[in-house]
Design a protein around this motif. Structure first.
Motif, PDB file in Angstrom:
ATOM      1  N   GLY A 184       2.693  48.056 -37.473  1.00  0.00           N
ATOM      2  CA  GLY A 184       3.050  47.696 -38.692  1.00  0.00           C
ATOM      3  C   GLY A 184       4.547  47.900 -38.697  1.00  0.00           C
ATOM      4  O   GLY A 184       5.335  47.121 -39.171  1.00  0.00           O
TER       5      GLY A 184
ATOM      6  N   CYS B 170       2.403  42.643 -43.482  1.00  0.00           N
ATOM      7  CA  CYS B 170       1.495  43.469 -43.433  1.00  0.00           C
ATOM      8  C   CYS B 170       0.494  43.893 -44.690  1.00  0.00           C
ATOM      9  O   CYS B 170      -0.524  44.424 -44.605  1.00  0.00           O
ATOM     10  CB  CYS B 170       2.377  44.824 -43.268  1.00  0.00           C
TER      11      CYS B 170
ATOM     12  N   MET C  24      -2.342  49.003 -40.787  1.00  0.00           N
ATOM     13  CA  MET C  24      -1.337  47.907 -40.911  1.00  0.00           C
ATOM     14  C   MET C  24      -0.632  48.152 -42.306  1.00  0.00           C
ATOM     15  O   MET C  24       0.499  48.096 -42.229  1.00  0.00           O
ATOM     16  CB  MET C  24      -2.020  46.886 -40.515  1.00  0.00           C
TER      17      MET C  24
END
Length: 425
Positions: A353, A377, A222
């Motif tokens: 992400g 993120c 992510m």
């Protein structure tokens, strides 16, 4: 290090040299034509999204042949992508969608390459050598990161325009990839001929250890999405679009990173692993948050310095833990299936992400979507370390193992972590 470990480190370092000179500047080069961070994020989503397909194709190919062939195929396709960028040139301005063809070529080439290198990392290293090997790999890569901006700066300064400089960079990178192909032929690693199932290894419901590994990998991906897309472009924007200044900053960041990897190789041990992990997670989260909140030279310098210092603190413990856990399955199966599944979860985390960044651009204003999505993120390293600390305290304990070098002496007289599980299912 063994001969194979040295060869893989060399290839990885040369790839980093070529990739830093090309991939980052390909992004900047294409961004100069498209002028859209959203388009470049979609470009990266396509590129990363193709990894699972070509990981699987490459894994099946290597099962019958060897990883040298899949590695060379990856380099060949990557060279094709650079040739395409060189030939298309001004067409990107009239038709921005052509950048997605570049994404498809780069994604397929890198898919073959990373399947090969990640599998070789697992095969050529052992439980005893892995921690030292990962640190040496980081040093090789960051030495390449040091020289890549220097070469790039020279190429840009010698050219009439930045774009002409990028074109010259691409030509040099093609030569580097050809040298890597020659080195790949010299690797002698015994890959398993045993069949494997990627789909079976994607299932994380029955095996608690594997569920922990793949969940951690997704969370790791992510935040990684920011490094692959926005971070470099935001630093470039902070320089006012100066290719020479951008290259100079990358050089400084590389020097800091080399020093961090070198110091960590001597200081990290069983007793301070989680302390390093915690510090790295907090610092690496703050780096991209600062970059998006302060989109100027202060933010760019803070991001570069802190990210360089924190990456080995954060990434090395993660890599050692994941690789040691994968190694536990070696006796019963072909590890290629596990490696591919891990990379698929990593790609899924990265793509998710990037997807959040694109979605934010549709629902939030231009001033808000970047800060909101990047900060969100950026928090995932902290989420990952909280998850890892809770899970491993409950399910794992450390087993101290002496790390040996080629002379069977202790490396820096340190003890490195190897996971010993309670074998819960």
């Amino acid at each position: 290090m063994s001969k194979n470990e040295k060869l893989v480190c060399l290839i990885s370092g040369l790839w980093t040299l070529g990739n830093t000179m090309s991939a980052v500047f390909v992004n900047v080069y294409l961004y100069a034509y498209t002028g859209s961070l959203v388009v470049m994020t979609i470009y990266c989503m396509i590129r990363i999204g193709l990894f699972p397909l070509f990981f699987t194709i490459g894994g099946k190919w290597a099962q019958r042949k060897n990883y040298s062939q899949t590695l060379i195929m990856g380099l060949f396709i990557t060279i094709l992508s650079l040739v395409y960028v060189l030939s298309a040139n001004n067409l990107f301005e009239s038709n921005p969608n052509l950048v997605f063809i570049v994404a498809a070529l780069v994604g397929s080439g890198e898919g073959f390459f990373w399947l090969s290198v990640n599998s070789l990392n697992q095969i050529v290293s052992t439980d005893k050598s892995r921690a030292a090997y990962v640190s040496n790999l980081g040093i090789f890569n960051n030495v390449a990161n040091l020289f890549a901006p220097l070469f790039a700066t020279i190429m840009i300064d010698m050219a009439a325009t930045d774009v002409d400089g990028y074109m010259n960079i691409f030509k040099i990178v093609i030569v580097v990839y050809v040298v890597m192909s020659v080195a790949a032929f010299k690797i002698k690693a015994n890959n398993s001929r045993q069949k494997f199932s990627v789909l079976k290894n994607l299932c994380i419901l029955k095996d608690q250890r594997w569920r922990y590994c793949m969940t951690s990998t997704f969370l790791y991906g992510m935040r990684d999405s920011l490094i692959l897309t926005l971070a470099g472009l935001l630093v470039y924007n902070a320089t006012g679009g100066s290719g020479g200044l951008y290259s100079s900053l990358l050089t400084v960041f590389a020097v800091v990173s080399i020093a961090a990897y070198y110091i960590l190789s001597k200081k990290m041990n069983t007793g301070n692993l989680y302390k390093c992990y915690w510090i790295g997670a907090v610092l690496i989260s703050s780096s991209t948050i600062a970059l998006v909140i302060f989109p100027n030279m202060f933010g760019a310098i803070y991001y570069g310095i802190v990210n360089a210092l924190a990456t080995p603190l954060y990434a090395n413990p993660y890599q050692v833990i994941m690789m040691n856990n994968i190694q536990r399955y070696e006796k019963n199966e072909n590890l290629c299936g596990r490696v591919i599944a891990k990379e698929i979860y990593l790609s899924a985390g990265r793509c998710f992400g990037m997807f959040l960044i694109v979605v934010s651009s549709f629902f939030l204003s231009e001033q808000l979507y970047l800060p909101v999505s990047v900060i969100f993120c950026s928090l995932f390293p902290i989420i990952l370390i909280l998850y890892a600390k809770k899970y491993e305290t409950k399910n794992f304990q450390f087993e101290e193992v002496k790390i040996e070098n080629k002379k069977n002496d202790l490396v820096n007289n340190k003890l490195y972590p190897v996971r010993k599980t309670l074998d819960k299912k």
